[in-house]
Design a protein around this motif. Structure first.
Motif, PDB file in Angstrom:
ATOM      1  N   ARG A   1       0.692  -1.112  -0.029  1.00  0.00           N
ATOM      2  CA  ARG A   1       0.016   0.116  -0.110  1.00  0.00           C
ATOM      3  C   ARG A   1       0.895   1.395   0.002  1.00  0.00           C
ATOM      4  N   ASP A   2       1.668   1.515   1.012  1.00  0.00           N
ATOM      5  CA  ASP A   2       2.647   2.568   0.874  1.00  0.00           C
ATOM      6  C   ASP A   2       3.652   2.728  -0.442  1.00  0.00           C
ATOM      7  N   ARG A   3       4.130   1.655  -0.880  1.00  0.00           N
ATOM      8  CA  ARG A   3       4.673   1.963  -2.228  1.00  0.00           C
ATOM      9  C   ARG A   3       3.895   2.502  -3.332  1.00  0.00           C
ATOM     10  N   LEU A   4       2.608   1.887  -3.409  1.00  0.00           N
ATOM     11  CA  LEU A   4       1.653   2.370  -4.389  1.00  0.00           C
ATOM     12  C   LEU A   4       0.958   3.557  -4.306  1.00  0.00           C
ATOM     13  N   ARG A   5       1.070   4.027  -3.000  1.00  0.00           N
ATOM     14  CA  ARG A   5       0.467   5.424  -2.797  1.00  0.00           C
ATOM     15  C   ARG A   5       1.153   6.643  -3.422  1.00  0.00           C
ATOM     16  N   ALA A   6       2.374   6.451  -3.742  1.00  0.00           N
ATOM     17  CA  ALA A   6       3.346   7.309  -4.576  1.00  0.00           C
ATOM     18  C   ALA A   6       2.571   7.787  -6.134  1.00  0.00           C
ATOM     19  N   SER A   7       1.962   6.688  -6.432  1.00  0.00           N
ATOM     20  CA  SER A   7       1.365   6.819  -7.973  1.00  0.00           C
ATOM     21  C   SER A   7      -0.133   6.479  -7.961  1.00  0.00           C
ATOM     22  N   TYR A   8      -0.932   6.032  -6.920  1.00  0.00           N
ATOM     23  CA  TYR A   8      -2.239   5.770  -7.012  1.00  0.00           C
ATOM     24  C   TYR A   8      -2.936   6.399  -5.821  1.00  0.00           C
ATOM     25  N   SER A   9      -4.111   6.753  -6.001  1.00  0.00           N
ATOM     26  CA  SER A   9      -5.120   7.179  -4.846  1.00  0.00           C
ATOM     27  C   SER A   9      -6.423   6.963  -5.014  1.00  0.00           C
ATOM     28  N   PRO A  10      -7.423   6.154  -4.128  1.00  0.00           N
ATOM     29  CA  PRO A  10      -6.871   5.851  -2.700  1.00  0.00           C
ATOM     30  C   PRO A  10      -6.135   4.517  -3.031  1.00  0.00           C
ATOM     31  N   VAL A  11      -5.490   4.201  -1.975  1.00  0.00           N
ATOM     32  CA  VAL A  11      -4.912   2.569  -1.865  1.00  0.00           C
ATOM     33  C   VAL A  11      -5.222   2.316  -0.574  1.00  0.00           C
ATOM     34  N   ALA A  12      -6.095   1.257  -0.309  1.00  0.00           N
ATOM     35  CA  ALA A  12      -6.660   0.673   1.086  1.00  0.00           C
ATOM     36  C   ALA A  12      -6.542  -0.728   1.222  1.00  0.00           C
ATOM     37  N   ILE A  13      -6.547  -1.109   2.490  1.00  0.00           N
ATOM     38  CA  ILE A  13      -6.436  -2.417   2.928  1.00  0.00           C
ATOM     39  C   ILE A  13      -7.667  -2.749   3.396  1.00  0.00           C
ATOM     40  N   GLN A  14      -8.288  -3.940   2.898  1.00  0.00           N
ATOM     41  CA  GLN A  14      -9.527  -4.383   3.416  1.00  0.00           C
ATOM     42  C   GLN A  14      -9.312  -5.680   4.406  1.00  0.00           C
ATOM     43  N   SER A  15      -9.641  -5.805   5.591  1.00  0.00           N
ATOM     44  CA  SER A  15      -9.260  -6.973   6.239  1.00  0.00           C
ATOM     45  C   SER A  15     -10.505  -7.796   6.253  1.00  0.00           C
ATOM     46  N   PHE A  16     -10.304  -9.258   6.466  1.00  0.00           N
ATOM     47  CA  PHE A  16     -11.372 -10.099   6.416  1.00  0.00           C
ATOM     48  C   PHE A  16     -10.830 -11.504   7.064  1.00  0.00           C
ATOM     49  N   GLU A  17     -11.958 -12.187   7.696  1.00  0.00           N
ATOM     50  CA  GLU A  17     -11.841 -13.401   8.628  1.00  0.00           C
ATOM     51  C   GLU A  17     -12.231 -14.619   7.598  1.00  0.00           C
ATOM     52  N   SER A  18     -11.404 -15.524   7.322  1.00  0.00           N
ATOM     53  CA  SER A  18     -11.749 -16.627   6.785  1.00  0.00           C
ATOM     54  C   SER A  18     -11.845 -17.847   7.608  1.00  0.00           C
ATOM     55  N   ALA A  19     -12.246 -19.129   7.062  1.00  0.00           N
ATOM     56  CA  ALA A  19     -11.987 -19.999   7.845  1.00  0.00           C
ATOM     57  C   ALA A  19     -10.933 -20.585   8.238  1.00  0.00           C
ATOM     58  N   SER A  20      -9.642 -20.025   7.514  1.00  0.00           N
ATOM     59  CA  SER A  20      -8.381 -20.388   8.050  1.00  0.00           C
ATOM     60  C   SER A  20      -7.388 -19.332   8.499  1.00  0.00           C
ATOM     61  N   GLY A  21      -8.232 -18.147   8.881  1.00  0.00           N
ATOM     62  CA  GLY A  21      -7.563 -16.992   9.623  1.00  0.00           C
ATOM     63  C   GLY A  21      -7.777 -15.755   8.835  1.00  0.00           C
ATOM     64  N   SER A  22      -6.981 -14.638   9.564  1.00  0.00           N
ATOM     65  CA  SER A  22      -7.121 -13.353   8.754  1.00  0.00           C
ATOM     66  C   SER A  22      -6.202 -13.202   7.694  1.00  0.00           C
ATOM     67  N   TYR A  23      -7.051 -12.360   6.794  1.00  0.00           N
ATOM     68  CA  TYR A  23      -6.214 -11.899   5.457  1.00  0.00           C
ATOM     69  C   TYR A  23      -6.418 -10.460   5.318  1.00  0.00           C
ATOM     70  N   TYR A  24      -5.580  -9.690   4.346  1.00  0.00           N
ATOM     71  CA  TYR A  24      -5.684  -8.467   3.979  1.00  0.00           C
ATOM     72  C   TYR A  24      -5.443  -8.309   2.548  1.00  0.00           C
ATOM     73  N   ARG A  25      -6.503  -7.666   2.227  1.00  0.00           N
ATOM     74  CA  ARG A  25      -6.618  -7.323   0.667  1.00  0.00           C
ATOM     75  C   ARG A  25      -6.156  -6.054   0.442  1.00  0.00           C
ATOM     76  N   VAL A  26      -5.475  -5.838  -0.661  1.00  0.00           N
ATOM     77  CA  VAL A  26      -4.996  -4.485  -1.286  1.00  0.00           C
ATOM     78  C   VAL A  26      -5.871  -3.788  -2.193  1.00  0.00           C
ATOM     79  N   HIS A  27      -6.550  -2.898  -2.139  1.00  0.00           N
ATOM     80  CA  HIS A  27      -7.319  -2.369  -3.274  1.00  0.00           C
ATOM     81  C   HIS A  27      -6.894  -0.857  -3.751  1.00  0.00           C
ATOM     82  N   VAL A  28      -6.764  -0.814  -5.087  1.00  0.00           N
ATOM     83  CA  VAL A  28      -6.127   0.313  -5.645  1.00  0.00           C
ATOM     84  C   VAL A  28      -7.275   1.054  -6.408  1.00  0.00           C
TER      85      VAL A  28
END
Length: 239
Positions: free
Chosen positions: A173-200
């Protein structure tokens, strides 16, 4: 490239979580009465007319997502005729036909997913049962839109990674913020644990989102996923 390696191992369903083939074994309860497969919130549908929309592969999800909150905020019931799609608006009615056996069902879009590029829709257990996809897990399907909507209108974002380690998602996210906006992280819980998606990005129209996705693919060497931006979406059940 480091990013591509992380993306391939950390994505696909979300990414690791959406690759849940073969489908989980589910012990269905008593057959629900037919009215449980309908929703008062669903828009009117003409059962004889549909607009051809998409062809690809369908997967399905039941337990352990049964009883969890779907992306539209309602509780996911695997015994109702619903589905997850990455870009169609919530409450869109879709006819899904298994092109391998000709069986069809009509579902309402209530969730987001599948977050893997070789599948186009995730069906509820009930819908998968109607088209004969419980055993195979993944089947070829044809989608027809039954609701009066413009599927390309609205705002969209591009998912370019999903990580177990939040630090990896934050560095991307921090690297892409220099070129794109917004860049966000969406957290979610799955059956196997927590994951973090990067949306541009947040762009108007699906065509513009596809153009952004192609740019990110060229620049980052990843497989982008186009996802509708929902203004009132809750944390989704579908990983």
């Amino acid at each position: 490239m480091f990013l591509a390696a992380i993306f391939l191992t950390g994505c696909a369903a979300r990414q690791p979580t959406a690759n849940r083939s073969p489908a989980p074994t589910v012990q269905p309860g008593p057959e629900p009465p037919s009215e449980t497969a309908k929703s008062d919130a669903a828009p009117p549908v003409n059962p004889h007319e549909g607009v051809a929309f998409e062809e690809g592969k369908a997967s399905w999800y039941g337990a352990p997502f049964h009883g969890r909150r779907a992306s539209d905020g309602e509780i996911y019931d695997m015994n109702k005729l619903t589905a997850a799609h990455r870009t169609l608006p919530f409450n869109t009615m879709v006819r899904v036909t298994n092109t391998a056996n000709g069986k069809s069902t009509t579902v309402r879009i209530t969730d987001r997913g599948p977050f893997v590029d070789n599948r186009i829709i995730d069906l509820s257990y009930a819908a998968a049962k109607e088209i004969g996809s419980i055993g195979p897990g993944v089947v070829p399907v044809r989608l027809e839109i039954l609701s009066a909507i413009d599927p390309a209108a609205g705002f969209f974002t591009v998912q370019i990674g999903a990580f177990r380690d939040r630090g990896n998602a934050e560095r991307l996210r921090d690297r892409l913020r220099a070129s794109y906006s917004p860049v966000a992280i969406q957290s979610f819980e799955s059956a196997s644990g927590s994951y973090y998606r990067v949306h541009v990005g947040k762009v108007s129209g699906e065509d513009a989102a596809k153009k952004l996705g192609a740019e990110l693919h060229e620049r980052e060497g990843v497989t982008p996923l186009i996802i509708r931006e929902d203004t009132s979406a809750a944390e989704g059940a579908n990983p």
